[in-house]
Scaffold this active site. Structure first.
Site, PDB file in Angstrom:
ATOM      1  N   SER A 227      35.472  41.345  51.189  1.00 18.29           N
ATOM      2  CA  SER A 227      36.579  40.433  51.505  1.00 18.29           C
ATOM      3  C   SER A 227      36.479  40.071  52.978  1.00 18.29           C
ATOM      4  CB  SER A 227      37.898  41.176  51.255  1.00 18.29           C
ATOM      5  OG  SER A 227      38.999  40.485  51.801  1.00 18.29           O
TER       6      SER A 227
ATOM      7  N   TYR B  40      43.214  48.738  52.261  1.00 15.82           N
ATOM      8  CA  TYR B  40      42.331  47.779  51.597  1.00 15.82           C
ATOM      9  C   TYR B  40      41.160  47.424  52.500  1.00 15.82           C
ATOM     10  CZ  TYR B  40      41.106  43.306  49.263  1.00 15.82           C
ATOM     11  OH  TYR B  40      40.459  42.280  48.632  1.00 15.82           O
TER      12      TYR B  40
HETATM   13  N1  LIG Z   1      42.219  37.356  45.537  1.00 16.11           N
HETATM   14  C1  LIG Z   1      41.594  36.975  46.634  1.00 16.11           C
HETATM   15  O1  LIG Z   1      41.950  35.961  47.257  1.00 16.11           O
HETATM   16  C2  LIG Z   1      40.421  37.789  47.139  1.00 16.11           C
HETATM   17  C3  LIG Z   1      39.982  37.575  48.458  1.00 16.11           C
HETATM   18  C4  LIG Z   1      38.893  38.303  48.927  1.00 16.11           C
HETATM   19  C5  LIG Z   1      38.285  39.236  48.104  1.00 16.11           C
HETATM   20  N2  LIG Z   1      38.758  39.442  46.840  1.00 16.11           N
HETATM   21  C6  LIG Z   1      38.076  40.448  46.012  1.00 16.11           C
HETATM   22  O2  LIG Z   1      37.641  39.817  44.806  1.00 16.11           O
HETATM   23  C7  LIG Z   1      37.625  40.770  43.758  1.00 16.11           C
HETATM   24  C8  LIG Z   1      38.396  40.243  42.568  1.00 16.11           C
HETATM   25  O3  LIG Z   1      39.731  39.969  42.952  1.00 16.11           O
HETATM   26  P1  LIG Z   1      40.725  39.107  42.055  1.00 16.11           P
HETATM   27  O4  LIG Z   1      41.492  38.245  42.971  1.00 16.11           O
HETATM   28  O5  LIG Z   1      40.004  38.493  40.931  1.00 16.11           O
HETATM   29  O6  LIG Z   1      41.692  40.284  41.526  1.00 16.11           O
HETATM   30  P2  LIG Z   1      42.433  40.470  40.150  1.00 16.11           P
HETATM   31  O7  LIG Z   1      43.510  41.482  40.410  1.00 16.11           O
HETATM   32  O8  LIG Z   1      42.794  39.161  39.547  1.00 16.11           O
HETATM   33  O9  LIG Z   1      41.291  41.133  39.227  1.00 16.11           O
HETATM   34  C9  LIG Z   1      40.825  42.434  39.454  1.00 16.11           C
HETATM   35  C10 LIG Z   1      40.291  42.987  38.154  1.00 16.11           C
HETATM   36  O10 LIG Z   1      39.863  44.331  38.381  1.00 16.11           O
HETATM   37  C11 LIG Z   1      40.315  45.141  37.311  1.00 16.11           C
HETATM   38  N3  LIG Z   1      40.440  46.530  37.734  1.00 16.11           N
HETATM   39  C12 LIG Z   1      41.352  47.076  38.568  1.00 16.11           C
HETATM   40  N4  LIG Z   1      41.168  48.393  38.657  1.00 16.11           N
HETATM   41  C13 LIG Z   1      40.099  48.702  37.892  1.00 16.11           C
HETATM   42  C14 LIG Z   1      39.401  49.883  37.598  1.00 16.11           C
HETATM   43  N5  LIG Z   1      39.800  51.085  38.090  1.00 16.11           N
HETATM   44  N6  LIG Z   1      38.331  49.831  36.785  1.00 16.11           N
HETATM   45  C15 LIG Z   1      37.945  48.647  36.250  1.00 16.11           C
HETATM   46  N7  LIG Z   1      38.565  47.485  36.479  1.00 16.11           N
HETATM   47  C16 LIG Z   1      39.632  47.515  37.299  1.00 16.11           C
HETATM   48  C17 LIG Z   1      41.639  44.541  36.927  1.00 16.11           C
HETATM   49  O11 LIG Z   1      42.044  44.952  35.616  1.00 16.11           O
HETATM   50  C18 LIG Z   1      41.346  43.051  37.030  1.00 16.11           C
HETATM   51  O12 LIG Z   1      40.827  42.532  35.837  1.00 16.11           O
HETATM   52  C19 LIG Z   1      38.178  42.056  44.350  1.00 16.11           C
HETATM   53  O13 LIG Z   1      37.102  42.885  44.764  1.00 16.11           O
HETATM   54  C20 LIG Z   1      38.945  41.583  45.556  1.00 16.11           C
HETATM   55  O14 LIG Z   1      39.100  42.587  46.534  1.00 16.11           O
HETATM   56  C21 LIG Z   1      39.807  38.735  46.327  1.00 16.11           C
END
Ligand SMILES: NC(=O)c1ccc[n+]([C@@H]2O[C@H](COP(=O)([O-])OP(=O)(O)OC[C@H]3O[C@@H](n4cnc5c(N)ncnc54)[C@H](O)[C@@H]3O)[C@@H](O)[C@H]2O)c1
Length: 278
Positions: free
Chosen positions: A152, A165
């Site tokens: 991130s 985080y």
């Molecule tokens: N949302 C953003 O703007 C953003 C920004 C930068 C980085 N990210 C990163 O992108 C990635 C995806 O984020 P997102 O926005 O799609 O989040 P999200 O919450 O929509 O999806 C996360 C997924 O991970 C699954 N998950 C959570 N805990 C778990 C576990 N213990 N085992 C298996 N699966 C598990 C959840 O069920 C979900 O399907 C993450 O690594 C996040 O840190 C997101």
């Protein structure tokens, strides 16, 4: 002229994932789902690993016969072993892993319960390490592979209320570099992608007192141009980087961080010097 669709006429690799078998964690929804869909678009096969069973199965169903689902909690070593077995049974092996699953808790460190802090590090950092450990033998026996860890912008800079985080996401970059060095001789590449904010749904369940509309209005990315930034990023921008790193087009890249944040972490336009307010 080459017959191989993953190379150009001169033999250079382009972004194609034909026949590649990729395990993507946390792909029941959000960015992971978008990555899984793009892998399928590019000719690959995908195994979705997630704790959300019904949504994960529904996503796999939507993506069609090139997608499957396995229940996986990334913090469970036995869960990883099972996922690798399913990949072996259903796909005949693996060529890549995207460590995408993560959780987010916004809040001051001093207010965060120790159990919550530990769980966040366990899911976001220990989980991907267990994943690399679990897929290494199968990638090695297949002659190599590509692992992408989703970090991130919080893994490139600090911010109030994201201490735990941010620590987990910085840690992923160390995991990437060290495992890239350990696995290079097996032709396994390991890289980190650091997305900007593109999917507000991730933080809406955890915002608590956090004023998301105010943040989006006041945060330095708005208006982008006045901050020297071309635009904000969306999930498509991130998926393109991930599939490129999974493909042979990125064969020269390992142990590196790739920011997809449209210059968010590059620096700021400095007031009072030429170039500001142009
Ligand atoms: N949302 C953003 O703007 C953003 C920004 C930068 C980085 N990210 C990163 O992108 C990635 C995806 O984020 P997102 O926005 O799609 O989040 P999200 O919450 O929509 O999806 C996360 C997924 O991970 C699954 N998950 C959570 N805990 C778990 C576990 N213990 N085992 C298996 N699966 C598990 C959840 O069920 C979900 O399907 C993450 O690594 C996040 O840190 C997101």
């Amino acid at each position: 002229m080459t017959d191989d669709p993953s190379t150009t006429r001169s033999g250079d690799a382009i972004t194609r994932l034909d026949r590649r078998r990729i395990l993507v964690t946390g792909a029941a929804q959000g960015l992971g789902e978008a990555i899984a869909a793009r892998i399928v678009d590019l000719g690959g096969r995908v195994l979705i690993g997630d704790v959300l069973v019904a949504p994960g199965e529904a996503t796999a169903e939507r993506l069609g016969p090139a997608a499957g689902f396995v229940e996986l909690d990334v913090t469970s070593p036995e869960g990883w072993d099972r996922a690798v077995r399913v990949a072996d049974d259903e796909l005949g092996g693996l060529d890549g892993l995207v460590n995408n699953a993560a959780i987010l808790h916004l809040g001051l460190l001093e207010d965060m319960a120790p159990e919550r802090l530990a769980r966040l590090i366990e899911v976001n950092l220990v989980g991907p390490a267990l994943g690399i450990r679990a897929v290494t033998p199968v990638l090695r026996s297949g002659g190599g592979g590509s692992i992408v860890n989703i970090s991130s912008i919080a893994g490139l800079e600090g911010m109030n209320s994201t201490v735990a985080y941010s620590a987990s996401k910085w840690g992923l970059r160390g995991l990437t570099r060290s495992s890239a060095i350990e696995l290079g001789r097996d032709r396994i590449r390991v890289n980190t992608v650091c997305p900007g904010m593109g999917n507000p749904e991730m933080f809406t369940p955890f915002i608590g007192d956090f004023d998301l509309p105010l943040y989006l209005e006041k945060a330095p990315q708005v208006p982008y141009q006045e901050q020297g930034r071309p635009r904000n990023v969306d999930m498509h921008d991130v998926t393109e980087m991930v599939v490129w790193l999974l493909s042979d087009a990125a064969r020269g890249c390992s142990g590196a961080d790739f920011a997809v944040d449209a210059a968010w972490t590059a620096g700021k336009l400095a007031p009072g010097v030429p170039g500001f307010g142009r």
